[in-house]
Write an enzyme that holds these catalytic residues in place. Structure first.
Site, mmCIF file in Angstrom:
data_model
loop_
_atom_site.group_PDB
_atom_site.id
_atom_site.type_symbol
_atom_site.label_atom_id
_atom_site.label_comp_id
_atom_site.label_asym_id
_atom_site.label_seq_id
_atom_site.Cartn_x
_atom_site.Cartn_y
_atom_site.Cartn_z
ATOM 1 C CE1 TYR A 1 -4.060 -2.487 5.996
ATOM 2 C CE2 TYR A 1 -2.917 -0.039 4.745
ATOM 3 C CZ TYR A 1 -3.526 -1.239 4.525
ATOM 4 O OH TYR A 1 -3.595 -1.454 3.354
ATOM 5 C CB SER B 1 -0.695 0.369 1.748
ATOM 6 O OG SER B 1 -1.444 1.175 1.347
HETATM 7 N N1 LIG Z 1 -9.337 -0.416 -0.801
HETATM 8 C C1 LIG Z 1 -7.524 -0.019 -0.307
HETATM 9 O O1 LIG Z 1 -8.370 1.674 -0.534
HETATM 10 C C2 LIG Z 1 -6.011 -0.400 -0.322
HETATM 11 C C3 LIG Z 1 -5.212 0.735 -0.243
HETATM 12 C C4 LIG Z 1 -4.396 0.253 -0.291
HETATM 13 C C5 LIG Z 1 -3.829 -1.800 -0.563
HETATM 14 N N2 LIG Z 1 -4.699 -2.267 -0.428
HETATM 15 C C6 LIG Z 1 -5.084 -3.854 -0.251
HETATM 16 O O2 LIG Z 1 -5.279 -4.279 -1.060
HETATM 17 C C7 LIG Z 1 -5.723 -5.212 -0.635
HETATM 18 C C8 LIG Z 1 -6.942 -5.560 -0.971
HETATM 19 O O3 LIG Z 1 -7.899 -4.657 -0.386
HETATM 20 P P1 LIG Z 1 -9.617 -4.943 -0.778
HETATM 21 O O4 LIG Z 1 -9.873 -3.283 -0.589
HETATM 22 O O5 LIG Z 1 -9.780 -4.759 -2.170
HETATM 23 O O6 LIG Z 1 -10.618 -5.633 0.553
HETATM 24 P P2 LIG Z 1 -11.605 -5.422 0.541
HETATM 25 O O7 LIG Z 1 -12.281 -5.521 1.980
HETATM 26 O O8 LIG Z 1 -13.004 -5.468 -0.744
HETATM 27 O O9 LIG Z 1 -11.203 -7.685 0.352
HETATM 28 C C9 LIG Z 1 -10.816 -8.461 1.206
HETATM 29 C C10 LIG Z 1 -11.261 -9.685 0.780
HETATM 30 O O10 LIG Z 1 -10.196 -10.399 2.268
HETATM 31 C C11 LIG Z 1 -11.084 -11.166 1.698
HETATM 32 N N3 LIG Z 1 -10.783 -11.963 3.326
HETATM 33 C C12 LIG Z 1 -10.391 -11.621 5.101
HETATM 34 N N4 LIG Z 1 -10.160 -11.779 5.840
HETATM 35 C C13 LIG Z 1 -9.907 -13.147 5.629
HETATM 36 C C14 LIG Z 1 -8.947 -14.161 5.701
HETATM 37 N N5 LIG Z 1 -8.607 -14.587 6.992
HETATM 38 N N6 LIG Z 1 -8.216 -15.368 4.618
HETATM 39 C C15 LIG Z 1 -9.070 -15.586 3.416
HETATM 40 N N7 LIG Z 1 -9.771 -14.028 2.772
HETATM 41 C C16 LIG Z 1 -9.826 -12.826 3.959
HETATM 42 C C17 LIG Z 1 -12.419 -10.934 2.827
HETATM 43 O O11 LIG Z 1 -13.006 -11.418 3.427
HETATM 44 C C18 LIG Z 1 -12.268 -10.111 1.125
HETATM 45 O O12 LIG Z 1 -13.359 -10.645 0.221
HETATM 46 C C19 LIG Z 1 -5.451 -5.629 0.566
HETATM 47 O O13 LIG Z 1 -4.289 -6.382 0.797
HETATM 48 C C20 LIG Z 1 -5.396 -3.616 0.981
HETATM 49 O O14 LIG Z 1 -4.867 -3.478 2.322
HETATM 50 C C21 LIG Z 1 -6.205 -2.108 -0.603
#
Ligand SMILES: NC(=O)c1ccc[n+]([C@@H]2O[C@H](COP(=O)([O-])OP(=O)(O)OC[C@H]3O[C@@H](n4cnc5c(N)ncnc54)[C@H](O)[C@@H]3O)[C@@H](O)[C@H]2O)c1
Length: 309
Positions: A194, A181
């Site tokens: 985080y 991130s």
């Molecule tokens: N959305 C943002 O703004 C953003 C920004 C930077 C980085 N990220 C990173 O991108 C990645 C995806 O983020 P996103 O926004 O798509 O998240 P999201 O919440 O939309 O999806 C996350 C998924 O992970 C699954 N999950 C949670 N716990 C789990 C577990 N113990 N085992 C298996 N699956 C599990 C959830 O069920 C969900 O389907 C993450 O690592 C997040 O930190 C996101």
């Protein structure tokens, strides 16, 4: 100085000059790659396993990899959302499998690797994506929240690599993508644990690259990509705060997935999303003295506000 000292000095000098020459060559190669990006590699025939495919960026990546002809292995703790993703892929005539797994559980991950190897085949592309993001001041975060976040955002990435790297090593072929991130590059308020977890992802990927490079076996066929997204419109950021909305928009999850897959297919070591932040990330933030960098962070005032759920 005796003869032996002179010899040693000359050897080190030669090695130094040789390294300087090779490093300049790599700099020029990198500049050429910016002007003429490499052709994307095909993922047809690859087995792509993605964690966190029930929602957000993970789902969007699963759909796109399937469209590119890969066999996609969807892994999530949320069985219902994961089933929806599988149905969406099948409706587009893609090839996919789904597994319900809590990736924080190391033995479940090892069992998953065995099952997938038998039922689907060796995983050739691993995408570490599942993550959570509690947003509040550090002193308001509970022990349970912090432990769970580190188990998912950091330890699970390690368990997945331990589970799926061995078959890549056997074939000297594979690719590991890990989602860090912008919070893995700089610090943001309300995100202290985080940011720590996302800095850890960056460290894990950097160190893994060094370890693979120093292995006696030829492991040059295993590529690594670390992803640094800004804020993506998946709901993970409940209360995003963006001062200049025209300049720094919330990225749509499909656009983030496109950028990640494009970087992976071009074997890029890292990608920042949106891509115009790449220069801010690499050359402004990382090169400026920290106090100067923080002034720019204050000016742009992008981040997340605290929330309780
Ligand atoms: N959305 C943002 O703004 C953003 C920004 C930077 C980085 N990220 C990173 O991108 C990645 C995806 O983020 P996103 O926004 O798509 O998240 P999201 O919440 O939309 O999806 C996350 C998924 O992970 C699954 N999950 C949670 N716990 C789990 C577990 N113990 N085992 C298996 N699956 C599990 C959830 O069920 C969900 O389907 C993450 O690592 C997040 O930190 C996101």
């Amino acid at each position: 100085m005796d003869m032996r000292d002179v010899n040693t000095f000359l050897c080190i000098l030669l090695e130094f000059l040789w390294t300087l020459l090779k490093s300049n060559y790599e700099v020029i190669k990198a500049m050429i790659r910016v002007i003429f990006p490499p052709e994307p590699k095909s993922v047809k025939g690859d087995v792509v396993l993605i964690s966190g495919t029930a929602h957000g960026i993970g789902r969007e990546m699963a759909l796109r990899y399937a469209r590119l002809g890969a066999t996609v292995v969807c892994v999530d703790i949320n069985a219902i959302g994961n089933q929806e993703t599988l149905i969406m892929i099948k409706q587009e005539k893609g090839n996919a499998f789904k597994y319900e797994c809590d990736v924080t559980n190391r033995s479940a991950v090892m069992q998953l690797a065995e099952t997938v190897s038998k039922e689907v085949g060796d995983v050739t592309v691993l995408v570490n994506n599942a993550g959570i993001m509690p947003c509040k001041p550090l002193l308001d975060q509970t022990e349970k929240e912090i432990r769970l976040m580190n188990d998912l955002n950091v330890n699970a990435y390690l368990w997945m690599i331990q589970a799926f790297l061995p078959s890549m090593i056997r074939r000297n072929y594979g690719h590991i993508v890990s989602i860090s991130s912008m919070a893995g590059i700089m610090g943001f308020k309300n995100l202290v644990p985080y940011c720590g977890s996302k800095h850890a992802v960056r460290g894990i990927m950097d160190a893994l690259a060094v370890e693979l490079r120093n292995d006696k076996r030829d492991l040059s066929g295993i590529k690594l990509t670390t992803v640094f997204p800004s804020m993506v419109n998946t709901g993970l950021c409940h209360k995003p705060r963006i001062r200049f909305e025209k300049l720094l928009k919330l990225v749509e999850p499909g656009d983030a997935a496109d950028a990640i897959i494009s970087a992976m297919r071009r074997d890029l070591n890292e990608v920042t999303i949106p891509q115009d932040l790449h220069y801010a990330n690499r050359y402004v933030y990382r090169l400026l003295p920290i106090e100067a960098a923080r002034l720019w962070t204050d000016f742009f005032d992008a981040g997340v506000d605290a929330h309780d759920d």
